[in-house]
Design a protein around this motif. Structure first.
Motif, PDB file in Angstrom:
ATOM      1  N   SER A  22       0.839  -1.197   0.000  1.00 19.69           N
ATOM      2  CA  SER A  22       0.000   0.000   0.000  1.00 19.69           C
ATOM      3  C   SER A  22       0.875   1.247   0.000  1.00 19.69           C
ATOM      4  CB  SER A  22      -0.945   0.023   1.198  1.00 19.69           C
ATOM      5  OG  SER A  22      -0.206   0.066   2.395  1.00 19.69           O
ATOM      6  N   ILE A  23       0.270   2.334  -0.455  1.00 19.16           N
ATOM      7  CA  ILE A  23       0.930   3.648  -0.458  1.00 19.16           C
ATOM      8  C   ILE A  23      -0.045   4.641   0.155  1.00 19.16           C
ATOM      9  CG2 ILE A  23       1.811   5.508  -1.905  1.00 19.16           C
ATOM     10  CD1 ILE A  23       2.613   3.417  -3.954  1.00 19.16           C
ATOM     11  N   TRP A  24       0.411   5.407   1.162  1.00 19.04           N
ATOM     12  CA  TRP A  24      -0.434   6.396   1.838  1.00 19.04           C
ATOM     13  C   TRP A  24       0.296   7.729   1.838  1.00 19.04           C
ATOM     14  CZ3 TRP A  24      -5.271   5.108   2.804  1.00 19.04           C
ATOM     15  CH2 TRP A  24      -5.580   3.758   2.818  1.00 19.04           C
ATOM     16  N   LEU A  25      -0.444   8.794   1.592  1.00 11.82           N
ATOM     17  CA  LEU A  25       0.124  10.142   1.533  1.00 11.82           C
ATOM     18  C   LEU A  25      -0.634  11.073   2.473  1.00 11.82           C
ATOM     19  CD1 LEU A  25       0.345  10.414  -2.348  1.00 11.82           C
ATOM     20  CD2 LEU A  25       2.200   9.826  -0.784  1.00 11.82           C
ATOM     21  N   PHE A  34      -5.174  16.286   5.010  1.00 15.42           N
ATOM     22  CA  PHE A  34      -5.738  15.380   4.013  1.00 15.42           C
ATOM     23  C   PHE A  34      -4.874  14.123   3.960  1.00 15.42           C
ATOM     24  CE2 PHE A  34      -6.565  19.746   2.799  1.00 15.42           C
ATOM     25  CZ  PHE A  34      -7.931  19.740   2.569  1.00 15.42           C
ATOM     26  N   ASP A  35      -5.476  12.957   4.136  1.00 14.93           N
ATOM     27  CA  ASP A  35      -4.789  11.668   4.060  1.00 14.93           C
ATOM     28  C   ASP A  35      -5.485  10.818   3.004  1.00 14.93           C
ATOM     29  OD1 ASP A  35      -3.013  11.901   6.405  1.00 14.93           O
ATOM     30  OD2 ASP A  35      -4.871  11.874   7.545  1.00 14.93           O
ATOM     31  N   GLY A  36      -4.724  10.029   2.295  1.00 18.47           N
ATOM     32  CA  GLY A  36      -5.335   9.124   1.332  1.00 18.47           C
ATOM     33  C   GLY A  36      -4.336   8.099   0.844  1.00 18.47           C
ATOM     34  N   GLY A  37      -4.856   7.025   0.322  1.00 14.77           N
ATOM     35  CA  GLY A  37      -3.969   6.001  -0.188  1.00 14.77           C
ATOM     36  C   GLY A  37      -4.717   4.863  -0.841  1.00 14.77           C
ATOM     37  N   ALA A  38      -3.933   3.928  -1.337  1.00 20.81           N
ATOM     38  CA  ALA A  38      -4.488   2.761  -2.004  1.00 20.81           C
ATOM     39  C   ALA A  38      -3.511   1.606  -1.850  1.00 20.81           C
ATOM     40  CB  ALA A  38      -4.730   3.061  -3.477  1.00 20.81           C
ATOM     41  N   GLY A  39      -4.009   0.416  -2.073  1.00 21.60           N
ATOM     42  CA  GLY A  39      -3.158  -0.751  -1.981  1.00 21.60           C
ATOM     43  C   GLY A  39      -3.819  -1.967  -2.586  1.00 21.60           C
ATOM     44  N   TYR A  40      -3.148  -3.100  -2.424  1.00 20.48           N
ATOM     45  CA  TYR A  40      -3.643  -4.367  -2.954  1.00 20.48           C
ATOM     46  C   TYR A  40      -3.385  -5.431  -1.904  1.00 20.48           C
ATOM     47  CZ  TYR A  40      -4.826  -7.933  -6.361  1.00 20.48           C
ATOM     48  OH  TYR A  40      -5.443  -8.950  -7.030  1.00 20.48           O
ATOM     49  N   GLN A  41      -4.406  -6.152  -1.528  1.00 18.67           N
ATOM     50  CA  GLN A  41      -4.313  -7.192  -0.506  1.00 18.67           C
ATOM     51  C   GLN A  41      -4.247  -8.554  -1.185  1.00 18.67           C
ATOM     52  OE1 GLN A  41      -7.006  -6.869   2.801  1.00 18.67           O
ATOM     53  NE2 GLN A  41      -7.400  -9.044   2.723  1.00 18.67           N
ATOM     54  N   VAL A  42      -3.220  -9.342  -0.858  1.00 17.41           N
ATOM     55  CA  VAL A  42      -3.049 -10.681  -1.412  1.00 17.41           C
ATOM     56  C   VAL A  42      -3.418 -11.689  -0.336  1.00 17.41           C
ATOM     57  CG1 VAL A  42      -1.405 -12.306  -2.417  1.00 17.41           C
ATOM     58  CG2 VAL A  42      -1.191  -9.862  -2.894  1.00 17.41           C
ATOM     59  N   VAL A  43      -4.401 -12.549  -0.619  1.00 17.85           N
ATOM     60  CA  VAL A  43      -4.866 -13.553   0.335  1.00 17.85           C
ATOM     61  C   VAL A  43      -4.593 -14.927  -0.265  1.00 17.85           C
ATOM     62  CG1 VAL A  43      -6.821 -14.373   1.695  1.00 17.85           C
ATOM     63  CG2 VAL A  43      -6.673 -11.970   1.071  1.00 17.85           C
ATOM     64  N   ASN A  50      -8.012 -12.041  -3.838  1.00 21.11           N
ATOM     65  CA  ASN A  50      -7.191 -10.837  -3.694  1.00 21.11           C
ATOM     66  C   ASN A  50      -8.073  -9.630  -4.009  1.00 21.11           C
ATOM     67  OD1 ASN A  50      -5.115 -12.657  -3.361  1.00 21.11           O
ATOM     68  ND2 ASN A  50      -4.343 -12.417  -5.424  1.00 21.11           N
ATOM     69  N   SER A  51      -7.739  -8.465  -3.441  1.00 22.65           N
ATOM     70  CA  SER A  51      -8.591  -7.306  -3.687  1.00 22.65           C
ATOM     71  C   SER A  51      -7.823  -5.995  -3.521  1.00 22.65           C
ATOM     72  CB  SER A  51      -9.788  -7.312  -2.739  1.00 22.65           C
ATOM     73  OG  SER A  51      -9.339  -7.257  -1.411  1.00 22.65           O
ATOM     74  N   PRO A  52      -8.186  -4.993  -4.328  1.00 26.70           N
ATOM     75  CA  PRO A  52      -7.633  -3.653  -4.135  1.00 26.70           C
ATOM     76  C   PRO A  52      -8.429  -2.917  -3.058  1.00 26.70           C
ATOM     77  CG  PRO A  52      -9.032  -3.678  -6.057  1.00 26.70           C
ATOM     78  CD  PRO A  52      -8.991  -5.098  -5.537  1.00 26.70           C
ATOM     79  N   PHE A  53      -7.819  -1.895  -2.443  1.00 27.69           N
ATOM     80  CA  PHE A  53      -8.529  -1.086  -1.466  1.00 27.69           C
ATOM     81  C   PHE A  53      -8.039   0.346  -1.532  1.00 27.69           C
ATOM     82  CE2 PHE A  53      -4.919  -2.934   0.737  1.00 27.69           C
ATOM     83  CZ  PHE A  53      -4.356  -1.873   1.394  1.00 27.69           C
ATOM     84  N   THR A  54      -8.906   1.276  -1.116  1.00 23.93           N
ATOM     85  CA  THR A  54      -8.556   2.693  -1.052  1.00 23.93           C
ATOM     86  C   THR A  54      -9.146   3.284   0.225  1.00 23.93           C
ATOM     87  OG1 THR A  54     -10.524   3.397  -2.232  1.00 23.93           O
ATOM     88  CG2 THR A  54      -8.557   2.984  -3.554  1.00 23.93           C
ATOM     89  N   GLY A  55      -8.656   4.427   0.602  1.00 25.60           N
ATOM     90  CA  GLY A  55      -9.205   5.122   1.762  1.00 25.60           C
ATOM     91  C   GLY A  55      -8.748   6.569   1.767  1.00 25.60           C
ATOM     92  N   TRP A  56      -9.519   7.419   2.428  1.00 32.39           N
ATOM     93  CA  TRP A  56      -9.144   8.831   2.536  1.00 32.39           C
ATOM     94  C   TRP A  56      -9.776   9.427   3.791  1.00 32.39           C
ATOM     95  CZ3 TRP A  56     -12.324   6.804  -1.117  1.00 32.39           C
ATOM     96  CH2 TRP A  56     -13.646   7.188  -1.071  1.00 32.39           C
ATOM     97  N   ARG A  57      -9.209  10.553   4.214  1.00 32.59           N
ATOM     98  CA  ARG A  57      -9.705  11.255   5.398  1.00 32.59           C
ATOM     99  C   ARG A  57      -9.407  12.736   5.235  1.00 32.59           C
ATOM    100  NH1 ARG A  57      -6.844  10.802  11.233  1.00 32.59           N
ATOM    101  NH2 ARG A  57      -5.142  11.564   9.967  1.00 32.59           N
ATOM    102  N   VAL A  58     -10.346  13.554   5.693  1.00 37.62           N
ATOM    103  CA  VAL A  58     -10.160  15.008   5.761  1.00 37.62           C
ATOM    104  C   VAL A  58     -10.396  15.396   7.213  1.00 37.62           C
ATOM    105  CG1 VAL A  58     -10.989  17.256   4.987  1.00 37.62           C
ATOM    106  CG2 VAL A  58     -10.960  15.322   3.399  1.00 37.62           C
ATOM    107  N   LYS A  59      -9.437  16.124   7.815  1.00 36.29           N
ATOM    108  CA  LYS A  59      -9.527  16.491   9.228  1.00 36.29           C
ATOM    109  C   LYS A  59      -9.214  17.968   9.376  1.00 36.29           C
ATOM    110  CE  LYS A  59      -6.235  15.411  12.318  1.00 36.29           C
ATOM    111  NZ  LYS A  59      -5.373  14.593  13.178  1.00 36.29           N
TER     112      LYS A  59
END
Length: 67
Positions: A22-25, A34-43, A50-59
């Motif tokens: 994953s990469i988060w900035l 502002f925080d955000g990122g994306a990644g890939y989960q390998v199961v 397997n699945s991609p994921f993203t997330g973000w936050r504003v504070k």
């Protein structure tokens, strides 16, 4: 040879040996963050994918005691 059926999941939580990348900035602009990122989960299990994921936050900092 037929593949065996996956075992039924129990109601307890287990660590399944997850791996991925994953990469988060983060960017601060005044009282805003502002925080955000994306990644890939390998199961590696057969019953899961397997699945991609993203997330973000504003504070915003409202005061020194409240964020």
């Amino acid at each position: 040879m037929a593949r065996p059926e996956p075992a039924r999941q129990r109601k307890s939580f287990k660590i399944l040996g997850l791996a991925g990348a994953s990469i988060w900035l983060q960017k601060n602009v005044g009282k805003w963050t502002f925080d955000g990122g994306a990644g890939y989960q390998v199961v590696p299990q057969d019953a899961f994918r397997n699945s991609p994921f993203t997330g973000w936050r504003v504070k915003k900092e409202l005061s020194e005691q409240l964020e």
